[in-house]
Scaffold this motif. Structure first.
Motif: not given
Lengths: 542, 327
Positions: A389-402
């Protein structure tokens, strides 16, 4: 008869033992150790304990402001440049000679593995920068020999020479004027190491210990580090500013974000990085949720060396197909935690310009562009989502799914790829990805810090430019902007640069977010910083 | 034991990747080093010889190096196994002191309300999946009530040097001025995971103890005692308990394998630095050397415990000793 009594006695003994264990021995009188220790539940394992060699937030958070000092630093209040190890400095009119006057009586850490015999002097400063610049220095190639931040800002090409004037004066001579030079020296990466320690390691032939058993001048010193589990720091009693009142500072490495939340609620951590369930934390009377507007950008980067992503039409098509508002709502929980990114520069930067071409969400345009590029319906995209998790991307895996769902609508099938963080970075540098969800946190307020590390040609070779995009016009614009101190001219150069990025779309900016942290009420002091890593200097526990 | 070594040996062939790398863990070795390793493991000879070389390595305590950390697997096991032993022992202890007396009570109140109640509760307890119970326990006792910590073996505040690996012993022999605070802290850390692990075995002990007690109460010497006019209390405490205990002890060993399995799952949830947690991490990271070594160590450990409990049973029960001589 005897056995029966033995049985009874056994149970009686047992129950008293249990009572003792539960009741404990609180009556000891000594102040509890945990009252003066701070446990920080961090999100990842630092790969190395020297920020010269790393730009990863995990390493910076753990080391830069705890173990080390820089020559100069950013004042946390107004982000102006303030004295640190250098008590003052002087810049010549042509901006090419910068002289630093070092503070006297600054002591390095005394630990089980090193005892300093002299305070800091100009030799240490020379040693620290020569490690980065001088290929003949013994330590240059130790631990990989890569200095990503310095390489991305072209440090070696900028410095003409570094001279030691006397014990406490040192002068940097630049080949050309660079308006971001001081800001670069004030970043977390420009730490000062001990030359004496280096010499000791040469004698014992343990060169790599310079980065794994660090010695610095910072407010804390290393006690123990177990990768993947914890980092234990002790206060540096001879610290040149006010020594810390804490007894220990412990980084409890807890990669799972529910794990960190649980530990905070159960009282096992005093501070946690990147909390989830913000409402739960604000509801709890013992906890505070803090945030700082971080200078950062979360983006989707394309590997521009891999066909068909070397075609800007394909990149733009993908950008058109991504529903950014939906991502912002889901991943960043709406406006409170982030704002949509128009370009790579956040609105709070002085060079920000909203007069930049943007990409709107349009499936039709995306389909058109794909058709123009001659892409059929069988395009597969390996989308890499970072595992931390990074502040600029707290959940990259979920974002990838979207994104996966979005791109399905235009006939692109997305395969989500993730590895553990170290492996992820290593393979990313090799360019195995098609596209990657990544981000960048600025290290200092100069806008160049967004451009050069992310998209310059130099950075494509060695640094953080994982799009491997290299555009000469763009690089020239960045350079022109660094050569001048005229703010309006610089603004104009950056506006043009932003337009090139918007047109070429090597990366698709997604969001600028705030950085959050949750802590117990009894912890006083500012830990979060707008730039670079966190700092426990001056933090107290009551 | 023999079958076990054959199994782990053959695993190194079945795992993806180079057999030699799997068995030794040398993944970044130079060709020269690799040649050396090949010689050591008899790579150029028949499979039977290779197995023999493997056994030789095992007897020297050499399980190869972990592919991830490049540390010897044997050392890693030695640093993680004690934490698991500690946890399982405490859990076993809790299961016994809770389960056995309750089982005895159920037997004494045979076919009465208490008996039915205890039996149904033990059935429920046995049916609850351990991972769910663990999460529930954390939710209630750590998050809602905030009584007990949710993760780890001890707060990181305390610096305890690892000597034996059994934390309680390490605390007691350490020279920290905060000995009792550390001891307390470690106790609060172990309560939750140990109770979670203990639940299922405890219910088994309830039923074992109940059956054992029932058969003892049904025996002739108890009837004789009753005929002599002793009251129930006297009969139970003087005659029944010890005789019933003997039968329970025999099954404690069998429960140990079950207990270790439960502990492995629980360790992951409570982030307990034991062998289960370590092994599951190794499986995640495809660390084949560690998986082989870990499996071997864990199975041997359970094997040894079984043998030990048999000995304890024999020493407690004269009948078992007698029958050995008789046969």
């Amino acid at each position: 008869m005897a056995t029966n009594f033995a049985n009874l006695r056994f149970y009686r003994w047992l129950s008293s033992l249990v009572l003792v264990l539960i009741a404990g021995c609180d009556s000891q009188g000594t102040a509890s150790l945990s009252e003066n220790s701070v446990i920080y539940c961090s999100e990842g394992t630092p790969a190395i304990l020297n920020p010269q060699l790393e730009t990863s937030g995990v390493t910076i958070d753990a080391t830069a402001k705890q173990l080390y000092n820089q020559l100069i630093a950013f004042d946390p209040k107004d982000n102006s440049i303030a004295p640190s190890l250098a008590k003052s400095w002087h810049v010549t009119k042509d901006n090419k000679k910068i002289t630093f006057y070092l503070r006297q009586n600054v002591f390095f850490h005394q630990t089980e593995y090193f005892t300093p015999t002299r305070p800091l002097n100009a030799d240490d400063v020379l040693f620290s920068f020569n490690r980065i610049l001088d290929r003949t220095q013994v330590f240059h190639y130790v631990s990989g020999g890569k200095y990503p931040f310095f390489q991305s800002v072209g440090f070696a090409e900028l410095i003409e020479s570094i001279e030691r004037i006397n014990d406490h004066t040192i002068r940097f001579t630049l080949k050309r004027a660079d308006s971001s030079f001081l800001a670069n020296l004030a970043t977390d990466f420009a730490v000062i190491l001990s030359k004496e320690y280096g010499e000791q390691l040469i004698k014992t032939n343990e060169l790599e210990k310079l980065d794994t058993q660090p010695i610095g001048t910072g407010p804390f010193k290393l006690k123990e580090y177990r990768a993947g589990s914890y980092l234990r720091l002790m206060p540096h009693d001879n610290y040149w500013a006010t020594p810390s009142s804490l007894k220990q500072l412990i980084y409890d490495i807890t990669p799972s974000n529910t794990g960190r939340l649980t530990k905070l609620l159960a009282g096992e951590c005093d501070v946690i990085a990147y909390p989830i369930a913000h409402q739960k934390i604000t509801e709890n009377p013992l906890l505070t949720l803090e945030s700082v507007t971080a200078m950062n950008i979360g983006y989707l980067g394309f590997n521009t060396t891999k066909p068909p992503f070397n075609d800007k039409r394909v990149r733009r098509a993908i950008a058109h197909a991504i529903n950014k508002p939906a991502i912002l709502n889901t991943i960043y929980k709406g406006d409170s935690a982030a704002e949509p990114a128009v370009s790579i520069l956040p609105p709070s930067s002085w060079a920000y310009n909203d007069n930049v071409d943007t990409i709107d969400y349009s499936i039709d345009k995306a389909k058109d562009l794909l058709e123009q590029a001659g892409i059929g319906s069988d395009l597969t995209l390996n989308l890499w989502a970072m595992p931390v998790q990074r502040s600029y991307n707290p959940d990259a895996v979920t974002m990838a799914k979207l994104i996966q769902a979005d791109l399905k609508k235009v006939g692109i099938s997305v395969k989500i790829v993730t590895y553990n963080w170290q492996e992820f970075l290593r393979r990313l540098a090799l360019g195995e990805h098609d596209a990657v969800l990544l981000g960048w946190s600025a290290d200092h307020p100069d806008p160049d810090n967004f451009f050069s590390p992310l998209l310059s040609c130099a950075s494509a070779e060695t640094g953080n430019n994982r799009t491997f995009w290299c555009n000469e016009t763009f690089d020239d614009l960045l350079q022109s902007s660094l050569d001048t101190t005229d703010m309006n001219a610089r603004r104009e150069y950056y506006r043009q640069a932003l337009n090139i990025v918007a047109d070429e779309m090597p990366l698709f900016p997604i969001a600028h977010s705030k950085r959050f942290q949750a802590k117990k009420h009894n912890l006083k002091g500012n830990i979060l910083r707008s730039y670079g890593g966190i700092s426990f200097e001056g933090v107290e526990k009551h | 034991m023999f079958i076990l070594t054959i199994l782990t040996f053959s695993l190194s062939f079945f795992f993806p990747g180079e057999h030699l790398a799997n068995i030794s863990g040398q993944i970044n070795a130079t060709p020269e080093q690799l040649e050396l390793v090949a010689l050591e493991y008899g790579k150029h000879e028949s499979v039977l010889y290779q197995y023999w070389y493997y056994l030789n390595h095992l007897f020297q305590g050499n399980l190869g190096v972990s592919m991830n950390s490049q540390l010897p697997v044997a050392d890693e096991i030695m640093s993680h196994l004690p934490a698991t032993i500690e946890l399982t022992l405490v859990a076993l202890f809790i299961a016994m002191i809770a389960g056995i007396p309750i089982g005895f009570i159920a037997a004494i109140r045979h076919r009465k309300k208490t008996d039915n109640l205890i039996l149904s509760f033990s059935m429920i307890g046995y049916s609850i999946p351990v991972f769910w119970l663990a999460l529930l326990a954390i939710l209630v006792f750590s998050i809602q009530l905030g009584w007990l910590p949710s993760a780890g073996q001890i707060s990181l505040v305390y610096e305890i040097e690892q000597v034996t690996g059994i934390l309680f012993i390490d605390i007691l022999i350490s020279d920290t001025p905060y000995k009792w605070q550390a001891f307390n802290n470690a106790t609060t850390h172990i309560i939750l995971p140990a109770c979670v692990i203990a639940l299922a075995p405890a219910t088994i002990f309830v039923r074992l103890a109940r059956t054992a007690m029932l058969s003892v109460l049904d025996s002739h010497y108890i009837k004789a005692a009753m005929a002599k006019g002793l009251n129930t209390r006297q009969i139970v405490f003087r005659h029944a308990i010890r005789n019933a205990m003997v039968n329970v002890i025999r099954d404690v060993g069998l429960q140990f394998a079950n207990l270790v399995t439960l502990a492995m799952v629980t360790e992951v949830i409570f982030n307990w630095p034991g062998i289960g947690n370590w092994l599951i991490q190794s499986i995640y990271q495809r660390d084949y050397t560690a998986i082989q070594g870990g499996l071997l160590a864990l199975s041997s450990f359970i094997f040894i415990v079984h043998i030990l409990t048999d000995f304890i049973y024999a020493s407690l029960n004269p009948l078992a000793r007698g029958s050995k001589h008789a046969s």
